[in-house]
Design an enzyme around this catalytic site. Structure first.
Site, PDB file in Angstrom:
ATOM      1  CG  ASP A  21      -1.657   1.239   1.479  1.00 26.79           C
ATOM      2  OD1 ASP A  21      -1.788   2.021   0.516  1.00 26.79           O
ATOM      3  OD2 ASP A  21      -2.126   1.455   2.614  1.00 26.79           O
ATOM      4  CG  ASP A  29      -1.357   1.581  -3.778  1.00 28.97           C
ATOM      5  OD1 ASP A  29      -0.161   1.417  -4.079  1.00 28.97           O
ATOM      6  OD2 ASP A  29      -1.721   2.174  -2.742  1.00 28.97           O
ATOM      7  CG  ASP A  98      -7.408 -12.515 -13.325  1.00 34.87           C
ATOM      8  OD1 ASP A  98      -8.281 -13.230 -13.861  1.00 34.87           O
ATOM      9  OD2 ASP A  98      -6.765 -12.845 -12.319  1.00 34.87           O
ATOM     10  CG  ASP A 204     -12.203 -15.777 -13.074  1.00 30.72           C
ATOM     11  OD1 ASP A 204     -11.427 -16.188 -12.203  1.00 30.72           O
ATOM     12  OD2 ASP A 204     -13.413 -15.574 -12.859  1.00 30.72           O
ATOM     13  CD  GLU A 258      -9.986 -20.236 -11.858  1.00 28.24           C
ATOM     14  OE1 GLU A 258      -9.868 -20.342 -10.641  1.00 28.24           O
ATOM     15  OE2 GLU A 258     -10.866 -19.527 -12.389  1.00 28.24           O
ATOM     16  CG  HIS A 332      -6.506 -15.225  -6.210  1.00 25.18           C
ATOM     17  ND1 HIS A 332      -6.033 -15.846  -7.362  1.00 25.18           N
ATOM     18  CD2 HIS A 332      -7.812 -15.011  -6.410  1.00 25.18           C
ATOM     19  CE1 HIS A 332      -7.034 -15.979  -8.214  1.00 25.18           C
ATOM     20  NE2 HIS A 332      -8.120 -15.484  -7.662  1.00 25.18           N
ATOM     21  CG  ASP A 333      -9.436 -18.402  -5.986  1.00 18.10           C
ATOM     22  OD1 ASP A 333      -9.782 -17.316  -5.503  1.00 18.10           O
ATOM     23  OD2 ASP A 333      -9.552 -18.685  -7.207  1.00 18.10           O
TER      24      ASP A 333
END
Ligand code: TEU
Length: 566
Positions: A21, A29, A98, A204, A258, A332-333
């Site tokens: 950040d 960011d 993505d 995705d 994915e 990230h999942d």
């Protein structure tokens, strides 16, 4: 098999919300990533995959996009993006973005208009159906599909008395890929990003874009297992080939799709060399290991032989079609790889290095998820409100209503929940791990006092330095990229051992997946030969002449290369 930059590269995945950040608002960011470009370059990675950074109301952390051609204000501006892209390119690093086009946000203009009436030009961009009625005449969703994030996959809209489909949250309506106009909009949006200079897309849930046209009920309620509903539908390959023709083919780019619930044959059709569809897929079978018949939260033990089976069958499949695999242990999942596949207690450092050795020596493009390179672990959370992931929060509400026990649910989330991967990157031992000067959007793992980048930089034996060596090793050895893969002692439940061979070069890799010392019988070509120890996570001599048996230490990884008797 053709040589390609994306076969030779190593990918580093950045989840921007949790990386760095730069403003103090508690959210990572783009300028934060820019600050860390030299660190990223120092890893030796050559490709970055950024999770979604587009404008989004953030119902699902950016996987609900309301404007595909703008940057989420929390993350910065398009100028910041341009600076990030050129900063990466200057360092010889490619960028893949993505692409989330199975669904958009319900706040996308397309959906706002689509909802307005049955005959506006955007109506057919989404999947609208008339209600069904039960025997008593009560209004029902069109079929029995459930949303991945809980509740039915259909939401009723009283403006037009129809339901719209949302496989994910109701703020993520599914786009209707059967509509040619919509498809063209997506392809031109992709081209716009390619013209800006990006190097590819991670796509995705791409095998969900074609649904079965009669929208049949599930046979059971486990959606992933039912292949005749919303996954791998009849037009999947037609649409991907069209995407290739109208977009991908014009650029030298990399794509990775994915795909949950992807049969091997479908994977071959997508990623085969002549498929003219995608560069590679993320098959998800190995990260689904440890899930029982009732799905993700039904936790069962996993076996090393199952992991071998999955890597091996996808290896064989891709050899058959001259295709290419992706190699990853988390994203990230998923829970942290060292917590799921290694040992995040006594052998955290050893097992994180062992997993790094595997990832960088299997055949396929390796993916490293932020923090994996310092051996970050799952976080122990004991208050449900400390979780931020809608998957967990929705599941908790439904499960408690069904009478499930709080403690059991928390322990499942602590083991498998997506927030494990999303806790802020641990840069230093200071408050908030150097991630933010404000209040982090998600709890920082208290173990950042010990596990952080600064400590790792200062420790010659750290996971970080080991990752750098492994990445450099893979980058320098074609045999680790293009060589064949051959498992030795397949049924061994503790040791994963394999050859990688190309021309006269042979690598032999041994990985101990257990906390015990294990004696392993070496293949004849290695036993009594003079071999070079290329790398190990335990101190070893540079060369060795191993006996017929080799004793591996807990979570030991060792890579031999040499003048082997073949
Ligand atoms: O994930 C696909 C997906 O269905 C699962 O990962 C899901 O998030 C869950 O873990 C299943 O239990 C992709 C993205 O990677 C994920 O972050 C998004 O939430 C999802 O699609 C929707 O866009």
């Amino acid at each position: 098999m053709n040589k390609k930059w994306w076969k030779e590269g190593v990918v580093y995945q950045i989840y921007p919300r949790s990386y760095k950040d730069s403003t103090g608002n508690g959210v990572g960011d783009l300028r934060g990533i820019i600050e860390k470009l030299d660190y990223i370059q120092s890893l030796g990675v050559t490709i970055i995959w950024l999770n979604p950074i587009y404008t989004s109301p953030n119902d699902d952390n950016g996987y609900d996009i309301s404007d595909y051609q703008n940057i989420m204000s929390e993350f910065g501006t398009m100028r910041d993006f341009d600076e990030l892209l050129s900063g990466l390119h200057r360092r010889g690093i490619k960028l893949i973005m993505d692409l989330v086009v199975n669904h958009s946000s319900d706040e996308h203009n397309w959906f706002i208009h689509s909802k307005e009436s049955k005959n506006n030009r955007y109506r057919d961009y989404y999947i609208w159906k008339d209600p069904a009625y039960d025997k008593t005449g009560t209004i029902m969703p069109p079929n029995n599909w459930g949303s991945v994030f809980g509740g039915p996959a259909w939401e009723y809209d009283d403006t037009t008395n129809q339901y719209f489909l949302h496989i994910f949250s109701k703020k993520q309506p599914d786009l209707n890929w059967d509509n040619q106009v919509l498809r063209n909009e997506i392809f031109s949006m992709m081209n716009w990003w390619f013209d800006k200079g990006i190097d590819g897309f991670r796509m995705d849930v791409i095998n969900m874009i074609s649904k079965y046209p009669d929208f049949p009920d599930y046979n059971n309620n486990i959606a992933w297992l039912d292949n005749k509903t919303f996954m791998n539908g009849p037009n999947l390959h037609k649409y991907l080939k069209e995407m290739y023709e109208k977009s991908l083919k014009k650029y030298d780019v990399m794509t990775v799709g994915e795909c949950f619930g992807l049969p091997l044959e479908e994977g071959k059709k997508m990623a085969g060399e002549d498929a003219n569809e995608l560069s590679m897929v993320f098959q998800m079978e190995h990260v689904d290991l440890g899930s029982g018949t009732y799905g993700k939260w039904d936790i069962v033990p996993w076996k090393l032989t199952s992991l071998k089976d999955i890597f091996n069958k996808w290896y064989v499949a891709m050899e058959e079609c001259n295709g290419w695999n992706s190699i990853f242990l988390m994203n990230h999942d998923q829970p942290r790889s060292v917590s799921k596949f290694g040992n995040d207690k006594k052998y955290r450092v050893e097992s994180a290095k062992m997993l790094a050795t595997m990832k960088l020596t299997l055949k396929g493009t390796p993916y490293i998820y932020q923090g994996e390179e310092i051996g970050m672990t799952n976080i122990a959370i004991d208050t449900i409100s400390d979780y931020k992931d809608l998957e967990i929060l929705n599941h908790y509400k439904e499960a408690i209503e069904r009478g499930e026990k709080h403690e059991k649910l928390l322990s499942a989330y602590n083991y498998k929940g997506r927030d494990n991967a999303r806790t802020p990157m641990q840069w230093d031992a200071e408050e908030n791990a150097g991630f933010t000067t404000g209040t982090p959007w998600l709890k920082v793992n208290p173990n950042h006092k010990e596990i952080n980048v600064i400590n790792a930089e200062n420790d010659a034996n750290s996971v970080l330095h080991y990752y750098r060596k492994m990445i450099a090793l893979r980058n320098a050895n074609e045999a680790l990229i293009y060589g064949t893969f051959e498992i030795v002692d397949y049924s061994n439940e503790k040791i994963f051992a394999y050859f990688r061979k190309l021309g006269n070069t042979v690598f032999f890799i041994m990985l101990n997946f257990s906390e015990n010392k294990v004696r392993f019988t070496l293949p004849d070509s290695i036993a009594h030969s003079k071999v070079t120890v290329i790398i190990s996570n335990y101190p070893k001599p540079e060369t060795m002449q191993p006996d017929s048996e080799y004793e591996l230490q807990p979570y030991e990884a060792i890579v031999f290369k040499g003048a082997l008797k073949m």
